[in-house]
Motif scaffolding. Sequence first.
Motif, PDB file in Angstrom:
ATOM      1  N   LEU A 128      39.338  41.012  43.381  1.00  0.00           N
ATOM      2  CA  LEU A 128      39.715  40.821  41.984  1.00  0.00           C
ATOM      3  C   LEU A 128      39.091  39.554  41.405  1.00  0.00           C
ATOM      4  N   ARG A 129      38.950  38.534  42.227  1.00  0.00           N
ATOM      5  CA  ARG A 129      38.306  37.300  41.751  1.00  0.00           C
ATOM      6  C   ARG A 129      36.830  37.550  41.468  1.00  0.00           C
ATOM      7  N   ASP A 130      36.170  38.310  42.336  1.00  0.00           N
ATOM      8  CA  ASP A 130      34.744  38.574  42.178  1.00  0.00           C
ATOM      9  C   ASP A 130      34.454  39.642  41.131  1.00  0.00           C
ATOM     10  N   HIS A 131      35.463  40.452  40.829  1.00  0.00           N
ATOM     11  CA  HIS A 131      35.275  41.532  39.850  1.00  0.00           C
ATOM     12  C   HIS A 131      36.429  41.499  38.849  1.00  0.00           C
ATOM     13  N   PRO A 132      36.455  40.476  37.982  1.00  0.00           N
ATOM     14  CA  PRO A 132      37.581  40.321  37.053  1.00  0.00           C
ATOM     15  C   PRO A 132      37.755  41.497  36.102  1.00  0.00           C
ATOM     16  N   GLU A 133      36.713  42.297  35.939  1.00  0.00           N
ATOM     17  CA  GLU A 133      36.841  43.465  35.062  1.00  0.00           C
ATOM     18  C   GLU A 133      37.860  44.467  35.595  1.00  0.00           C
ATOM     19  N   LEU A 134      38.211  44.349  36.866  1.00  0.00           N
ATOM     20  CA  LEU A 134      39.183  45.266  37.461  1.00  0.00           C
ATOM     21  C   LEU A 134      40.622  44.843  37.212  1.00  0.00           C
ATOM     22  N   VAL A 135      40.825  43.598  36.794  1.00  0.00           N
ATOM     23  CA  VAL A 135      42.192  43.084  36.655  1.00  0.00           C
ATOM     24  C   VAL A 135      42.989  43.908  35.657  1.00  0.00           C
ATOM     25  N   SER A 136      42.370  44.238  34.507  1.00  0.00           N
ATOM     26  CA  SER A 136      43.103  45.008  33.497  1.00  0.00           C
ATOM     27  C   SER A 136      43.443  46.405  34.003  1.00  0.00           C
ATOM     28  N   ARG A 137      42.560  46.992  34.814  1.00  0.00           N
ATOM     29  CA  ARG A 137      42.833  48.327  35.349  1.00  0.00           C
ATOM     30  C   ARG A 137      43.945  48.269  36.384  1.00  0.00           C
ATOM     31  N   VAL A 138      43.982  47.197  37.153  1.00  0.00           N
ATOM     32  CA  VAL A 138      45.077  47.018  38.106  1.00  0.00           C
ATOM     33  C   VAL A 138      46.384  46.787  37.354  1.00  0.00           C
ATOM     34  N   ALA A 139      46.302  46.080  36.232  1.00  0.00           N
ATOM     35  CA  ALA A 139      47.506  45.813  35.441  1.00  0.00           C
ATOM     36  C   ALA A 139      48.132  47.117  34.950  1.00  0.00           C
ATOM     37  N   LEU A 140      47.304  48.083  34.588  1.00  0.00           N
ATOM     38  CA  LEU A 140      47.830  49.369  34.153  1.00  0.00           C
ATOM     39  C   LEU A 140      48.605  50.056  35.274  1.00  0.00           C
TER      40      LEU A 140
END
Length: 211
Positions: A128-140
Motif C-alpha cells: 500500500l505504501r508503494d502503490h498508494p493508488e490502491l488505498v482508496s480501493r481498499v477503503a471501499l
Amino acid sequence: MSRTTMPRASGDVPPREQGGLRERKKRATRQALQQAAVRLFREHGPVSVTVEDICAAADVSARTFFNYFASKEEVLVPWDPPTVASTARRIVDGPAAESLLSVVHRVLGETIDTAMAAPTWRDQAVVLRDHPELVSRVALASWDLEQALADGVARRTGGEQEDPYVRQLAATAVTTLRVAIQCWHRADPDSDLHDHLDSAFTRLADGLRPD
C-alpha cells in the motif's frame, strides 16, 4: 487520549483465537491466499497480477478465492472477518462510563492489534505504501467494518443503524483510521501506528482544530 489498547480480561478470547477446527482451516486458507497475493504484488506489481495467478500460487481454485475475497485488492484489507464480526459486541461491552468516541477509538486500536498479528501485515503495508493508488480501493472494501461500527454504536445508544448520527460517527471513525494508516505509511518505518491513530482521534475529539 490514552493508548487505544488495554490488557484483555481473563476469558476474553481474541477474535483470531475463536472457533474450532473448521474456522482454523478457513483462516489458514485465507492467510495462504493473502501471502501468495502479497508476494506476487511485491514481485510483479498489483496491476500485473491476476486472481488466477494468486490461485495458482496458493494451489486453490478461483471459486475458493471468491469465497474469501471479492477482488484481488481486497487481500490487502488487514482485518479479517472474525475481527469485524466482534466489533459491534466490543463496542456494546465497553465500560458504561467511557465516552462513545473513546470506545470506538479503543475498539479500532484492538482491530489494529489483531491485524498486526497476521503474517502478511508488514508486506501488506509495504504494498500500500508503494502503490498508494490502491488505498482508496481498499477503503471501499472496509465497508463491512463501517457497518459493524454502526451496528455497535446503534446498539450502545439505543438508536437505529440508519440514524444520521450513527452513520456519521461510523464513517468518520473509519476515515480517521484510514488517515492514521496513511500517515503511518509516510512516516518513519519504526513509528508506532497506534501513535498515529491516537493523534487522529485526539484531533477528532478536539473538534478538528488545526495542530
